[in-house]
Design a protein around this motif. Sequence first.
Motif, PDB file in Angstrom:
ATOM      1  N   GLU A 207       0.830  -1.205   0.000  1.00 28.62           N
ATOM      2  CA  GLU A 207       0.000   0.000   0.000  1.00 28.62           C
ATOM      3  C   GLU A 207       0.865   1.256   0.000  1.00 28.62           C
ATOM      4  O   GLU A 207       0.547   2.232  -0.686  1.00 28.62           O
ATOM      5  N   ASP A 208       1.954   1.250   0.746  1.00 30.70           N
ATOM      6  CA  ASP A 208       2.842   2.407   0.729  1.00 30.70           C
ATOM      7  C   ASP A 208       3.496   2.579  -0.640  1.00 30.70           C
ATOM      8  O   ASP A 208       3.694   3.710  -1.114  1.00 30.70           O
ATOM      9  N   LYS A 211       0.949   4.220  -2.861  1.00 31.55           N
ATOM     10  CA  LYS A 211       0.786   5.630  -2.520  1.00 31.55           C
ATOM     11  C   LYS A 211       1.939   6.466  -3.059  1.00 31.55           C
ATOM     12  O   LYS A 211       1.736   7.583  -3.561  1.00 31.55           O
ATOM     13  N   ASP A 291     -11.957   7.749   4.366  1.00 38.23           N
ATOM     14  CA  ASP A 291     -11.148   8.596   5.249  1.00 38.23           C
ATOM     15  C   ASP A 291     -11.984   9.720   5.857  1.00 38.23           C
ATOM     16  O   ASP A 291     -11.775  10.106   7.016  1.00 38.23           O
ATOM     17  N   ASP A 555      -2.478  13.223  10.874  1.00 43.41           N
ATOM     18  CA  ASP A 555      -2.185  13.597   9.496  1.00 43.41           C
ATOM     19  C   ASP A 555      -3.418  13.308   8.652  1.00 43.41           C
ATOM     20  O   ASP A 555      -3.841  12.157   8.519  1.00 43.41           O
ATOM     21  N   GLY A 557      -3.841  14.435   5.347  1.00 43.67           N
ATOM     22  CA  GLY A 557      -3.614  14.525   3.910  1.00 43.67           C
ATOM     23  C   GLY A 557      -3.336  15.939   3.457  1.00 43.67           C
ATOM     24  O   GLY A 557      -2.822  16.771   4.199  1.00 43.67           O
ATOM     25  N   HIS A 565      -3.304   7.984   7.137  1.00 44.81           N
ATOM     26  CA  HIS A 565      -2.309   6.921   7.211  1.00 44.81           C
ATOM     27  C   HIS A 565      -2.607   6.102   8.457  1.00 44.81           C
ATOM     28  O   HIS A 565      -2.749   6.652   9.550  1.00 44.81           O
ATOM     29  N   TYR A 566      -2.708   4.810   8.282  1.00 46.26           N
ATOM     30  CA  TYR A 566      -3.071   3.925   9.378  1.00 46.26           C
ATOM     31  C   TYR A 566      -1.823   3.240   9.922  1.00 46.26           C
ATOM     32  O   TYR A 566      -1.041   2.663   9.171  1.00 46.26           O
ATOM     33  N   LYS A 567      -1.675   3.320  11.220  1.00 46.69           N
ATOM     34  CA  LYS A 567      -0.502   2.741  11.870  1.00 46.69           C
ATOM     35  C   LYS A 567      -0.690   1.245  12.022  1.00 46.69           C
ATOM     36  O   LYS A 567      -1.758   0.774  12.425  1.00 46.69           O
ATOM     37  N   GLU A 568       0.355   0.512  11.699  1.00 45.79           N
ATOM     38  CA  GLU A 568       0.336  -0.936  11.849  1.00 45.79           C
ATOM     39  C   GLU A 568       1.226  -1.333  13.017  1.00 45.79           C
ATOM     40  O   GLU A 568       2.259  -0.707  13.284  1.00 45.79           O
TER      41      GLU A 568
END
Length: 609
Positions: A207-208, A211, A291, A555, A557, A565-568
């Motif tokens: 996904e990154d 992006k 989002d 954040d 955008g 942005h989702y933290k894993e």
Amino acid sequence: MRKWTYLRFFLCGLLIFAFRAPARSDTAGSAYNRGVHAESQLQWDAAYEAYKQAFALKPKDARYASSFLRARTTAAIQHVEAGQKLLKSNKLEEAFAEFQRGADIDPTNYVAADQERQVLLLLKRRAAGAAAVTAPSPETELEKQAEKAEGPIVLEPSPNTPITLRMTTTADNVYKTIGKLGGINVLFDLDYKPQRITIELNDVTLEDALKMVALESKTFWHPISSTAIFVASEAKRKELEPNVMKTFYLENASTAADLQEVVGTLKGMLDLSRVQVNAARSSLTLRGTVDQMVMAQKLISAFDKPKSEVVIDIAVMQVSRDRMRNIGTTVPTSTTIGPLTAAGGVGSGIVQIGSLYGTALGTSIPSATFTALMSSSDTKVLQRPEIRALNDEKATLRIGDRYPVATGSYSSGIGGGSVSPLVNTQFQYIDVGVNIDITPHVHSDHEVTLKMSLEISTVTGTTNIGGISQPIIGQRRIEHETRLQDGEVNLVGGILDDTETTSLSGYPLLARIPILGALFAQTNKDHQEDEVVFAITPHIVRADQVTDENLRMVDVGSGTNIGLHYKEDKKPAAGETPDNTPAPSQPARSEQPAVPSQRPSVQPPTTKQ
């Protein structure tokens, strides 16, 4: 003989009723006493059963009826609260029993009945192998289709391994290469014209990587299935980006103005244009991107909190002081001279002072009274009302009477006849007594600003205006605003009437002689004080709940598009447990089971429905 038989039956029945009536009364009283004891121990189920028995025996007793209704309501609420806690812990059977008990105790508790139905549905669905289904069974084809509608699509690459890539080519080739590495399909908009870019990726997730390519090539992408994405130009984002719809139920919005305040925030911060307000259900239905829904959830959680609440103790003290001193002699100021009569003589209070033309003249001896008196009186009238008010909401307290006062126009007579002045007169009622208006505002540092209007008024007399007797109202009023700490006492005084009167009566010159002047004069001194004091003490019952999550920066955008942005969760390193503590030593084994990776869900959080 038959008459005597009937009479005996009647007397026996009367005796049985006479004995049973006190027994029935004693049973009701005993049950009521058991209920009082159980209520004092906060055992509301036992109190409910006892009061229920007392009320059934004597339903016309107001004391039994009020206690029964109070215990019924409180016991049902306790079972509902217990059921909700169990439901959050996913203990469906125990929660169902609590809700069922609450509904049985109080049939008017619709929350208990509704929760009972919902939990029963969950139990049936779980037994049928369809867990986590909260909607009722569909009855029509349209409802079946609505039930099958899914939430946002989550991309599921396979394999989900970090990507390292260096390429200089058109953007579509880069997308396709990343898709092959992640096991996903890539589709392109027909109007998209790829440009040549240079991309360098080092150990990033799928996904990154997507992006970064989108940012470099000025494109956007969105998943159309768990294994496929669609790519288009950034200019067509608003046209092609998928939307979701969600209804948020606000728990603490009490008015339409509260809802509109939240709507204004959502529109201004998230650029949401499709918002539907349902004031009757205190709900907002939003349509936008995933989002935007996530940020809407965050904002609504920050705004939808119970209002601060304050309990204000008010002590109203009216102190009257009256000091009076009366010292001196009441001296005679006049006498009468006239001829003596035969009745006059010694001991009659008349003395001869001379004669005129052979007639004896005399005068009466005036009397004098010496007075030494002092009196003192204190009067204290104390009232301690308590006001509970919401933040920025005015609370009003009225203690006293309402007096009618004539307003408008009236006439004392028409023509030559006599007409009551009340014919054309309008009246309004004025509150006389203790009148208090307070508006609190709770600050974040446990302080309260109080905007107060404090008034004490009394009827001091009456006056006649146009044939109508009108009350004369004495008023003492303070408009005051102050900021206090929680529990701090503020004394508001200064409403003081102080009157002092001194009078001297007696013989001129002699009355001014020190000490001996009291024999020839009398001094009266009267000192009256009337003071009103208010003692205001605020106690914060509920303050704003500001959490670390509310203060955390997020954040969101760019300035035109909301993109989160989702933290894993990071995978634990070798030799560490997921909580970053050293793993316990293990004996050597030929094979070690792999630790399953825990990937957080990227679904937007849900709001309580």
